[in-house]
Scaffold this motif. Structure first.
Motif, PDB file in Angstrom:
ATOM      1  N   LEU A   1     -25.891  12.059  22.958  1.00  0.00           N
ATOM      2  CA  LEU A   1     -24.835  11.012  23.092  1.00  0.00           C
ATOM      3  C   LEU A   1     -23.839  11.658  23.579  1.00  0.00           C
ATOM      4  N   ALA A   2     -23.524  13.103  23.595  1.00  0.00           N
ATOM      5  CA  ALA A   2     -22.569  13.511  24.596  1.00  0.00           C
ATOM      6  C   ALA A   2     -22.697  13.795  25.887  1.00  0.00           C
ATOM      7  N   GLY A   3     -24.016  13.551  26.279  1.00  0.00           N
ATOM      8  CA  GLY A   3     -24.328  13.513  27.600  1.00  0.00           C
ATOM      9  C   GLY A   3     -25.183  14.767  28.019  1.00  0.00           C
ATOM     10  N   HIS A   4     -25.472  15.814  27.067  1.00  0.00           N
ATOM     11  CA  HIS A   4     -26.168  16.827  27.346  1.00  0.00           C
ATOM     12  C   HIS A   4     -27.427  17.093  26.667  1.00  0.00           C
ATOM     13  N   ASP A   5     -28.168  18.177  27.354  1.00  0.00           N
ATOM     14  CA  ASP A   5     -29.416  18.631  26.719  1.00  0.00           C
ATOM     15  C   ASP A   5     -30.688  17.669  26.542  1.00  0.00           C
ATOM     16  N   PHE A   6     -30.766  16.954  27.401  1.00  0.00           N
ATOM     17  CA  PHE A   6     -31.978  16.058  27.277  1.00  0.00           C
ATOM     18  C   PHE A   6     -32.809  16.330  28.714  1.00  0.00           C
ATOM     19  N   THR A   7     -34.095  15.573  28.432  1.00  0.00           N
ATOM     20  CA  THR A   7     -34.971  15.885  29.703  1.00  0.00           C
ATOM     21  C   THR A   7     -35.629  14.713  29.879  1.00  0.00           C
ATOM     22  N   LEU A   8     -35.413  14.103  31.398  1.00  0.00           N
ATOM     23  CA  LEU A   8     -36.168  12.790  31.753  1.00  0.00           C
ATOM     24  C   LEU A   8     -37.490  12.939  31.719  1.00  0.00           C
ATOM     25  N   ILE A   9     -38.441  11.887  31.167  1.00  0.00           N
ATOM     26  CA  ILE A   9     -39.855  11.973  31.460  1.00  0.00           C
ATOM     27  C   ILE A   9     -39.993  10.944  32.328  1.00  0.00           C
ATOM     28  N   GLU A  10     -39.326   9.641  32.408  1.00  0.00           N
ATOM     29  CA  GLU A  10     -39.624   8.563  33.317  1.00  0.00           C
ATOM     30  C   GLU A  10     -38.394   7.706  33.511  1.00  0.00           C
ATOM     31  N   ILE A  11     -38.316   7.075  34.819  1.00  0.00           N
ATOM     32  CA  ILE A  11     -37.246   6.267  35.030  1.00  0.00           C
ATOM     33  C   ILE A  11     -38.149   4.755  35.476  1.00  0.00           C
ATOM     34  N   ASN A  12     -37.747   3.674  34.668  1.00  0.00           N
ATOM     35  CA  ASN A  12     -38.432   2.725  35.062  1.00  0.00           C
ATOM     36  C   ASN A  12     -37.440   1.462  35.474  1.00  0.00           C
ATOM     37  N   GLY A  13     -38.008   0.673  36.316  1.00  0.00           N
ATOM     38  CA  GLY A  13     -37.287  -0.120  37.017  1.00  0.00           C
ATOM     39  C   GLY A  13     -37.064  -1.579  36.360  1.00  0.00           C
ATOM     40  N   VAL A  14     -36.863  -2.635  36.995  1.00  0.00           N
ATOM     41  CA  VAL A  14     -36.491  -4.012  36.348  1.00  0.00           C
ATOM     42  C   VAL A  14     -37.799  -4.663  35.488  1.00  0.00           C
ATOM     43  N   GLY A  15     -38.673  -4.188  35.428  1.00  0.00           N
ATOM     44  CA  GLY A  15     -39.713  -4.702  34.853  1.00  0.00           C
ATOM     45  C   GLY A  15     -39.734  -4.149  33.329  1.00  0.00           C
ATOM     46  N   SER A  16     -39.015  -3.125  33.137  1.00  0.00           N
ATOM     47  CA  SER A  16     -38.883  -2.487  31.797  1.00  0.00           C
ATOM     48  C   SER A  16     -38.130  -3.346  30.728  1.00  0.00           C
ATOM     49  N   GLU A  17     -38.417  -2.870  29.430  1.00  0.00           N
ATOM     50  CA  GLU A  17     -37.788  -3.752  28.407  1.00  0.00           C
ATOM     51  C   GLU A  17     -36.815  -2.729  27.861  1.00  0.00           C
ATOM     52  N   ALA A  18     -35.934  -3.663  27.274  1.00  0.00           N
ATOM     53  CA  ALA A  18     -34.769  -3.144  26.162  1.00  0.00           C
ATOM     54  C   ALA A  18     -35.306  -2.969  25.071  1.00  0.00           C
ATOM     55  N   THR A  19     -35.939  -1.898  24.548  1.00  0.00           N
ATOM     56  CA  THR A  19     -37.101  -1.872  23.698  1.00  0.00           C
ATOM     57  C   THR A  19     -36.363  -1.731  22.261  1.00  0.00           C
ATOM     58  N   HIS A  20     -34.998  -1.886  22.165  1.00  0.00           N
ATOM     59  CA  HIS A  20     -34.407  -1.658  20.802  1.00  0.00           C
ATOM     60  C   HIS A  20     -34.761  -3.065  19.918  1.00  0.00           C
ATOM     61  N   VAL A  21     -34.985  -4.118  20.817  1.00  0.00           N
ATOM     62  CA  VAL A  21     -35.615  -5.208  19.864  1.00  0.00           C
ATOM     63  C   VAL A  21     -36.668  -5.057  19.036  1.00  0.00           C
ATOM     64  N   TRP A  22     -37.441  -4.164  19.219  1.00  0.00           N
ATOM     65  CA  TRP A  22     -38.636  -3.773  18.242  1.00  0.00           C
ATOM     66  C   TRP A  22     -38.127  -3.133  17.093  1.00  0.00           C
ATOM     67  N   ASP A  23     -37.230  -2.942  16.935  1.00  0.00           N
ATOM     68  CA  ASP A  23     -36.667  -2.433  15.642  1.00  0.00           C
ATOM     69  C   ASP A  23     -37.008  -3.420  14.529  1.00  0.00           C
ATOM     70  N   ALA A  24     -37.617  -2.973  13.184  1.00  0.00           N
ATOM     71  CA  ALA A  24     -38.066  -3.535  12.159  1.00  0.00           C
ATOM     72  C   ALA A  24     -37.260  -4.663  11.758  1.00  0.00           C
ATOM     73  N   ARG A  25     -35.928  -4.587  11.826  1.00  0.00           N
ATOM     74  CA  ARG A  25     -34.886  -5.292  11.263  1.00  0.00           C
ATOM     75  C   ARG A  25     -34.353  -6.350  12.158  1.00  0.00           C
ATOM     76  N   THR A  26     -34.858  -6.284  13.488  1.00  0.00           N
ATOM     77  CA  THR A  26     -34.369  -7.325  14.307  1.00  0.00           C
ATOM     78  C   THR A  26     -34.977  -8.668  14.309  1.00  0.00           C
ATOM     79  N   THR A  27     -34.017  -9.643  14.185  1.00  0.00           N
ATOM     80  CA  THR A  27     -34.377 -10.887  13.948  1.00  0.00           C
ATOM     81  C   THR A  27     -35.091 -11.716  15.109  1.00  0.00           C
ATOM     82  N   LEU A  28     -35.932 -12.494  14.854  1.00  0.00           N
ATOM     83  CA  LEU A  28     -36.560 -13.341  16.005  1.00  0.00           C
ATOM     84  C   LEU A  28     -35.530 -13.800  16.962  1.00  0.00           C
TER      85      LEU A  28
END
Length: 372
Positions: free
Chosen positions: A293-320
């Motif tokens: 969260l401070a912008g440090h010490d992470f490693t990129l695996i992939e960069i996905n374009g416009v076809g990718s999802e904002a996957t936070h919606v698949w949290d079990a607590r997200t409503t329909l």
């Protein structure tokens, strides 16, 4: 599955999977997480058609990232996007090489591992993928031989360094053309469920008794079919899925509220290396959430374009309702960015070309082996 997902990091050592709970206690599986695709995406298709008619182009979102073929909508090459960040790739990208499935694939893979200084385990995955299809965790030479043989000759593959950190996240970033700064629209923390052996029960029994995995055993049992009768020793943890993909069994936690300017600025600095990249998701691994969260010490695996999802919606607590609303916002933004780029002179592929690329991807993915 507990209400919290513990990751190796500092003060925020346990991030709640949303604060809300059901009357019966913490929700470990929602009614919406594994709806059939038609139920989840039909409203999105309707919105797409409406926006396409309004703007006079159904392929307009492809212009969100106009220098990338189809904007990363379909048939996108993971290697092509990563290579746009420079040669040699920056240190913050997990080392990778491309190879082609077939008779020479093993020699190519061995040469790549030597050149990049890679040791087992490594990750083998299709260059053009979808939802973790074909992604393999390769632990030794024999496993590499088997994994390569599972792909149809001619398929483009990537061999990649296995980042050893347990933390994995998908961060959706977006910036309108001409804007001074972008936005983090979504942060998803990904967790691979595990069962712990007791020296008595089989792996099958442990999965079936797991509070979350036992409710969706069809996601895990086929993948672990050759181990289901094993009795893991007491205390031994067995990871049920490797691929950080929700539909294959990973658990997703919505961490969007934790977005920081520091992380946004770091991602903007990275993504500015890709000409005219405006809208997409970065998948990464990290050791410490606070450092991420401070912008440090992470490693990129992939960069996905416009076809990718904002996957936070698949949290079990997200409503329909929240799922549909979030998807609608992301789609509307993609059309708006595409429209702005069209006014700047960029031209999108026609809808027929887009459908052709989509059909090619579907054919490729259909032949991939199951992901780990």
């Amino acid at each position: 599955m507990p209400a919290s997902i513990t990751l190796p990091h500092g003060p925020a050592a346990s991030l709640p999977a949303r604060a809300a709970t059901d009357a019966a206690g913490p929700r470990i599986l929602s009614r919406w997480e594994f709806l059939p695709g038609w139920a989840v995406y039909t409203p999105l298709v309707v919105q797409w058609i409406a926006l396409g008619l309004r703007h006079g182009s159904f392929a307009l979102p492809c212009l969100s990232n106009p220098t990338i073929p189809t904007g990363g909508m379909v048939n996108e090459s993971k290697a092509d996007i990563l290579s746009r960040l420079g040669d040699p790739p920056p240190d913050f990208i997990a080392r990778w090489a491309t190879l082609t499935a077939g008779a020479s694939a093993l020699a190519e893979a061995e040469a790549a591992m030597t050149r990049l200084g890679l040791a087992f385990p490594v990750v083998l995955k299709p260059d053009i993928g979808c939802r973790g299809a074909g992604v393999k965790l390769v632990g030794d030479h024999a496993s590499l031989v088997r994994a390569l043989a599972a792909f149809r000759p001619g398929v483009a593959l990537m061999l990649q360094y296995l980042v050893p950190h347990e933390g994995e996240a998908g961060v959706f970033w977006s910036r309108a053309p001409g804007a001074s700064k972008g936005e983090i629209l979504s942060i998803t923390l990904k967790h691979s469920p595990r069962v712990t052996g007791d020296g008595v029960r089989t792996l099958r029994a442990l999965i079936e008794a797991h509070p979350r995995a036992g409710k969706v055993p069809h996601l895990y049992l086929p993948r672990l079919a050759d181990r289901l009768d094993e009795v893991p020793p007491a205390g031994e943890e067995v990871r049920l899925v490797f691929t950080g993909n929700h539909c294959r069994g990973s658990v997703f936690t919505d961490a969007t509220s934790l977005a920081t300017d520091a992380l946004r600025e770091r991602l903007e600095a990275i993504l500015s290396g890709i000409e005219e990249f405006h809208h997409g998701r970065v998948d990464l691994r990290f050791a410490d959430l606070d450092r991420l969260l401070a912008g440090h010490d992470f490693t990129l695996i992939e960069i996905n374009g416009v076809g990718s999802e904002a996957t936070h919606v698949w949290d079990a607590r997200t409503t329909l309702r929240e799922i549909f609303a979030s998807q609608a916002r992301i789609t509307a933004r993609a059309f708006a960015i595409g429209n702005a780029n069209r006014r700047r002179g960029w031209r999108s592929p026609g809808i027929l070309d887009l459908l052709k690329q989509w059909r090619r991807q579907v054919r490729l993915v259909r032949d991939y082996p199951p992901g780990d």
